[in-house]
Design a protein around this motif. Structure first.
Motif, PDB file in Angstrom:
ATOM      1  N   VAL A   1       0.853  -1.196   0.000  1.00 14.78           N
ATOM      2  CA  VAL A   1       0.000   0.000   0.000  1.00 14.78           C
ATOM      3  C   VAL A   1       0.892   1.252   0.000  1.00 14.78           C
ATOM      4  CG1 VAL A   1      -1.835  -1.176   1.277  1.00 14.78           C
ATOM      5  CG2 VAL A   1      -0.153   0.202   2.529  1.00 14.78           C
ATOM      6  N   PRO A   2       0.364   2.381  -0.520  1.00 17.80           N
ATOM      7  CA  PRO A   2       1.127   3.633  -0.464  1.00 17.80           C
ATOM      8  C   PRO A   2       0.886   4.367   0.851  1.00 17.80           C
ATOM      9  CG  PRO A   2      -0.893   3.971  -1.694  1.00 17.80           C
ATOM     10  CD  PRO A   2      -0.914   2.518  -1.252  1.00 17.80           C
ATOM     11  N   GLY A   3       0.111   3.770   1.743  1.00 17.83           N
ATOM     12  CA  GLY A   3      -0.332   4.478   2.947  1.00 17.83           C
ATOM     13  C   GLY A   3      -1.611   5.230   2.649  1.00 17.83           C
ATOM     14  N   GLY A   4      -2.117   5.917   3.662  1.00 19.82           N
ATOM     15  CA  GLY A   4      -3.351   6.651   3.452  1.00 19.82           C
ATOM     16  C   GLY A   4      -3.634   7.576   4.604  1.00 19.82           C
ATOM     17  N   SER A   5      -4.639   8.384   4.528  1.00 19.62           N
ATOM     18  CA  SER A   5      -5.584   8.326   3.436  1.00 19.62           C
ATOM     19  C   SER A   5      -5.113   9.026   2.163  1.00 19.62           C
ATOM     20  CB  SER A   5      -6.902   8.947   3.882  1.00 19.62           C
ATOM     21  OG  SER A   5      -6.732  10.333   4.146  1.00 19.62           O
ATOM     22  N   SER A   6      -4.062   9.850   2.231  1.00 17.94           N
ATOM     23  CA  SER A   6      -3.613  10.561   1.016  1.00 17.94           C
ATOM     24  C   SER A   6      -2.669   9.694   0.185  1.00 17.94           C
ATOM     25  CB  SER A   6      -2.905  11.862   1.399  1.00 17.94           C
ATOM     26  OG  SER A   6      -3.611  12.590   2.373  1.00 17.94           O
ATOM     27  N   GLY A   7      -3.037   8.439  -0.055  1.00 15.31           N
ATOM     28  CA  GLY A   7      -2.145   7.507  -0.749  1.00 15.31           C
ATOM     29  C   GLY A   7      -1.875   7.894  -2.192  1.00 15.31           C
ATOM     30  N   GLY A   8      -2.883   8.420  -2.877  1.00 17.33           N
ATOM     31  CA  GLY A   8      -2.680   8.846  -4.270  1.00 17.33           C
ATOM     32  C   GLY A   8      -1.708  10.020  -4.341  1.00 17.33           C
ATOM     33  N   SER A   9      -1.847  10.950  -3.397  1.00 19.10           N
ATOM     34  CA  SER A   9      -0.970  12.129  -3.377  1.00 19.10           C
ATOM     35  C   SER A   9       0.480  11.715  -3.173  1.00 19.10           C
ATOM     36  CB  SER A   9      -1.385  13.089  -2.255  1.00 19.10           C
ATOM     37  OG  SER A   9      -2.744  13.456  -2.379  1.00 19.10           O
ATOM     38  N   ALA A  10       0.701  10.731  -2.304  1.00 12.19           N
ATOM     39  CA  ALA A  10       2.059  10.260  -2.035  1.00 12.19           C
ATOM     40  C   ALA A  10       2.593   9.476  -3.226  1.00 12.19           C
ATOM     41  CB  ALA A  10       2.069   9.391  -0.777  1.00 12.19           C
ATOM     42  N   ALA A  11       1.773   8.561  -3.758  1.00  8.02           N
ATOM     43  CA  ALA A  11       2.234   7.706  -4.855  1.00  8.02           C
ATOM     44  C   ALA A  11       2.599   8.534  -6.085  1.00  8.02           C
ATOM     45  CB  ALA A  11       1.157   6.678  -5.200  1.00  8.02           C
ATOM     46  N   ALA A  12       1.818   9.583  -6.354  1.00  8.83           N
ATOM     47  CA  ALA A  12       2.076  10.392  -7.560  1.00  8.83           C
ATOM     48  C   ALA A  12       3.429  11.089  -7.489  1.00  8.83           C
ATOM     49  CB  ALA A  12       0.961  11.427  -7.741  1.00  8.83           C
ATOM     50  N   VAL A  13       3.786  11.600  -6.316  1.00 11.24           N
ATOM     51  CA  VAL A  13       5.088  12.274  -6.182  1.00 11.24           C
ATOM     52  C   VAL A  13       6.213  11.229  -6.147  1.00 11.24           C
ATOM     53  CG1 VAL A  13       6.502  13.823  -4.760  1.00 11.24           C
ATOM     54  CG2 VAL A  13       4.065  14.272  -5.024  1.00 11.24           C
ATOM     55  N   ALA A  14       5.981  10.137  -5.426  1.00  5.83           N
ATOM     56  CA  ALA A  14       7.018   9.096  -5.329  1.00  5.83           C
ATOM     57  C   ALA A  14       7.299   8.460  -6.689  1.00  5.83           C
ATOM     58  CB  ALA A  14       6.593   8.025  -4.326  1.00  5.83           C
ATOM     59  N   ALA A  15       6.274   8.377  -7.544  1.00  4.73           N
ATOM     60  CA  ALA A  15       6.451   7.775  -8.864  1.00  4.73           C
ATOM     61  C   ALA A  15       7.011   8.777  -9.877  1.00  4.73           C
ATOM     62  CB  ALA A  15       5.118   7.208  -9.361  1.00  4.73           C
TER      63      ALA A  15
ATOM     64  N   GLY B   1      -5.446  12.542  11.058  1.00  6.91           N
ATOM     65  CA  GLY B   1      -4.836  11.725  12.110  1.00  6.91           C
ATOM     66  C   GLY B   1      -3.527  11.105  11.636  1.00  6.91           C
ATOM     67  N   GLY B   2      -2.994  11.659  10.563  1.00  9.52           N
ATOM     68  CA  GLY B   2      -1.724  11.123  10.040  1.00  9.52           C
ATOM     69  C   GLY B   2      -1.677  10.974   8.534  1.00  9.52           C
ATOM     70  N   SER B   3      -2.751  11.353   7.869  1.00  8.41           N
ATOM     71  CA  SER B   3      -2.904  11.034   6.446  1.00  8.41           C
ATOM     72  C   SER B   3      -1.965  11.744   5.480  1.00  8.41           C
ATOM     73  CB  SER B   3      -4.335  11.275   6.003  1.00  8.41           C
ATOM     74  OG  SER B   3      -5.140  10.240   6.477  1.00  8.41           O
ATOM     75  N   ILE B   4      -1.141  12.671   5.962  1.00  6.01           N
ATOM     76  CA  ILE B   4      -0.052  13.166   5.112  1.00  6.01           C
ATOM     77  C   ILE B   4       1.249  12.490   5.545  1.00  6.01           C
ATOM     78  CG2 ILE B   4       1.364  15.172   4.502  1.00  6.01           C
ATOM     79  CD1 ILE B   4      -1.194  16.890   4.763  1.00  6.01           C
ATOM     80  N   ARG B   5       1.475  12.464   6.871  1.00  9.21           N
ATOM     81  CA  ARG B   5       2.774  11.976   7.357  1.00  9.21           C
ATOM     82  C   ARG B   5       2.966  10.476   7.132  1.00  9.21           C
ATOM     83  NH1 ARG B   5       1.510  13.543  12.960  1.00  9.21           N
ATOM     84  NH2 ARG B   5      -0.550  13.725  12.031  1.00  9.21           N
ATOM     85  N   GLN B   6       1.931   9.681   7.356  1.00  2.00           N
ATOM     86  CA  GLN B   6       2.093   8.228   7.206  1.00  2.00           C
ATOM     87  C   GLN B   6       2.364   7.832   5.746  1.00  2.00           C
ATOM     88  OE1 GLN B   6      -0.193   6.078   5.723  1.00  2.00           O
ATOM     89  NE2 GLN B   6      -0.546   4.276   6.993  1.00  2.00           N
ATOM     90  N   PRO B   7       1.571   8.320   4.774  1.00  2.00           N
ATOM     91  CA  PRO B   7       1.918   7.993   3.383  1.00  2.00           C
ATOM     92  C   PRO B   7       3.269   8.582   2.939  1.00  2.00           C
ATOM     93  CG  PRO B   7      -0.105   9.319   3.476  1.00  2.00           C
ATOM     94  CD  PRO B   7       0.248   8.961   4.877  1.00  2.00           C
ATOM     95  N   ALA B   8       3.638   9.752   3.459  1.00  2.00           N
ATOM     96  CA  ALA B   8       4.967  10.305   3.130  1.00  2.00           C
ATOM     97  C   ALA B   8       6.035   9.333   3.631  1.00  2.00           C
ATOM     98  CB  ALA B   8       5.153  11.676   3.774  1.00  2.00           C
ATOM     99  N   SER B   9       5.822   8.816   4.832  1.00  2.00           N
ATOM    100  CA  SER B   9       6.785   7.876   5.403  1.00  2.00           C
ATOM    101  C   SER B   9       6.842   6.568   4.600  1.00  2.00           C
ATOM    102  CB  SER B   9       6.405   7.669   6.875  1.00  2.00           C
ATOM    103  OG  SER B   9       6.606   6.367   7.293  1.00  2.00           O
ATOM    104  N   PHE B  10       5.693   6.089   4.140  1.00  2.00           N
ATOM    105  CA  PHE B  10       5.646   4.832   3.371  1.00  2.00           C
ATOM    106  C   PHE B  10       6.239   4.968   1.965  1.00  2.00           C
ATOM    107  CE2 PHE B  10       1.901   2.306   5.495  1.00  2.00           C
ATOM    108  CZ  PHE B  10       2.587   2.333   6.699  1.00  2.00           C
ATOM    109  N   THR B  11       6.372   6.198   1.471  1.00  2.00           N
ATOM    110  CA  THR B  11       6.839   6.365   0.090  1.00  2.00           C
ATOM    111  C   THR B  11       8.120   7.213  -0.001  1.00  2.00           C
ATOM    112  OG1 THR B  11       5.396   8.288  -0.198  1.00  2.00           O
ATOM    113  CG2 THR B  11       4.504   6.174  -0.891  1.00  2.00           C
ATOM    114  N   GLY B  12       8.775   7.455   1.138  1.00  2.00           N
ATOM    115  CA  GLY B  12      10.059   8.160   1.115  1.00  2.00           C
ATOM    116  C   GLY B  12       9.975   9.629   0.768  1.00  2.00           C
TER     117      GLY B  12
END
Ligand code: GLN
Length: 447
Positions: A123-137, A149-160
């Motif tokens: 998973v890319p994390g969430g809830s902002s998983g699309g936002s993280a995946a698009a930049v990471a890709a 409750g974490g929806s920017i920081r957790q996906p940022a962490s999961f996608t570097g």
């Protein structure tokens, strides 16, 4: 801009970050920018940006990844979107998320699956998983997400990536589809710390259309970013290095970063946030209570999905909501309605509000002694798609390190700080209310 879309068309088959592309508008905006010439005083002008799909975009479908809003086209831009346009940025499309931002893996989207570009089975994390995946890709250099409750920081962490949850009130929530209104904040995903500060510059500021918008000054977040950490006091909250950080490599990576800070002249101080253990129950009661109220507007009448087989007025409400909302959203509505109902309010909502005050006081006390706090962002790296989706409690517990920050309203930035089994590890730098500047300074020194 043409190459941006070529790249998205090629990579998004695998990643699945975007729900909607607004190619014609973006190409027209790019042509216009070409004619006018790039504004030398504005470093963001002409750059593509992706927007989480719970942020209202005029004339561009905004779904919150829900069947309820699958065909919803807003008639106005959110303040942040207006501000990005003023800065000359060009929105290329809307990004996938957990339905109404409820979740931590983007698997709760009613519309599609998004995969982690580092490992497509994760998973890319969430809830902002699309936002993280698009930049990471590498599809866009910048995207906007929201963090309740974490929806920017957790996906940022999961996608570097670098992901900022600003101080509550720093960024206008006007045009953000509300989840937990006392917790929600919009913030940027970028690859670098300085880029992040530049985008926060663009989206911050007082907004009369948001009653909780901060009335104070907005500083230049890049100012003093390169001052280093000499003399800075960095707090290490001991409760954040607990046994739930199952992957010891996460804790080790953060400890290594702390050693580096020490070498650079920072002072490392152990601090305690003793009420952190109430973070998860308090957060899930407060966020769900607010959500149950906010989601009342989706009644099948004003806008959004309406059930086809309707016999009565009550049918419109009941069937439209039963068919339009997904399982997790219904779970939250039930939890929230229960917590707020008379007879249970004192035992649940009121207790949660009291715990929230204690959590906020923990941070205030810690910040009497230190300038920032440093801790892991998450207790695990990106997990397998399908791995937790049938266990809502496990999914909730995974937010243990991010939710206290939202309850306290303080800002926190997640930055990459290593790898565990080839997957990125993130650490968060938490700051005082409205002191994003010191956070960026500490993050920049590490980067
Ligand atoms: N994972 C948390 C939740 O499901 C946080 C979501 C968010 O920040 N939007 O509520």
């Amino acid at each position: 801009m043409e190459s941006v879309y070529e790249n998205i068309e090629e990579t998004d088959e695998k990643v699945g970050a975007f729900l909607t592309l607004n190619k014609e508008d973006a190409l027209a905006a790019a042509r216009e920018a070409d004619e006018k010439g790039i504004d030398p005083d504005n470093v963001l002008s002409g750059l593509p940006v992706g927007i989480k799909d719970n942020i209202s975009t005029k004339g561009v479908r905004t779904t919150a990844a829900s069947k309820m809003l699958e065909d919803f086209v807003p008639v106005y831009d959110a303040t942040v979107v207006e501000k990005l346009k003023q800065a000359g940025m060009i929105s290329v499309g809307k990004l996938n998320m957990d339905e109404f931002a409820m979740g931590g893996s983007t698997e709760n989207s009613a519309l599609k699956i998004t995969r982690n570009p580092w490992d497509l089975s994760k998973v890319p994390g969430g809830s902002s998983g699309g936002s993280a995946a698009a930049v990471a890709a590498g599809q866009v250099p910048v995207s906007l997400g929201s963090d309740t409750g974490g929806s920017i920081r957790q996906p940022a962490s999961f996608t570097g990536l670098v992901g900022m949850k600003p101080t509550y009130g720093r960024v206008s929530r006007f045009g953000l589809i509300a989840f937990g209104s006392s917790l929600d904040q919009i913030g940027p995903f970028t690859r670098t710390v300085k880029d992040n500060a530049l985008v926060l510059n663009a989206i911050s500021g007082t907004d009369d259309r948001d009653g909780t918008s901060y009335r104070g000054e907005t500083p230049d977040f890049t100012e003093g970013i390169d001052k280093g950490v000499k003399g800075l006091r960095i707090g290490v909250p001991k409760e954040y290095f607990h046994e739930d950080a199952k992957e010891t490599e996460i804790v080790e990576s953060v400890r290594k970063a702390l050693d580096m800070y020490k070498k650079m002249g920072a002072e490392i101080v152990e601090v305690s946030l003793p009420h952190s253990k109430y973070g998860i129950p308090a957060y899930y009661i407060i966020a769900s209570s607010e959500a149950s109220s906010n989601l009342q507007r989706f009644d099948g009448i004003r806008y959004g999905y309406r059930s086809e087989n309707i016999g009565s007025l009550e049918d419109i409400y009941v069937k439209s909501r039963s068919e339009g909302f997904g399982l997790e959203v219904k779970r939250r509505i039930m939890l929230g309605t229960f917590s707020l109902s008379s007879g249970f309010y004192d035992a649940h909502f009121k207790k949660a509000a009291q715990a929230r005050t204690l959590i906020r006081q923990d941070f205030e006390k810690a910040f009497e002694d230190v300038d920032v706090l440093v801790a892991p962002t998450t207790t695990s790296t990106a997990f397998e798609i399908g791995g937790k989706i049938d266990d809502p409690l496990a999914m909730y517990m995974a937010d243990v390190l991010t939710v206290p920050v939202n309850l306290a309203g303080v800002p926190s930035l997640s930055i990459p700080c290593g790898f565990s089994e080839d997957l990125p590890v993130g650490m968060q730098i938490i700051g005082k209310h409205f002191d994003e500047q010191t956070i960026y300074r500490a993050a920049y020194a590490y980067e």
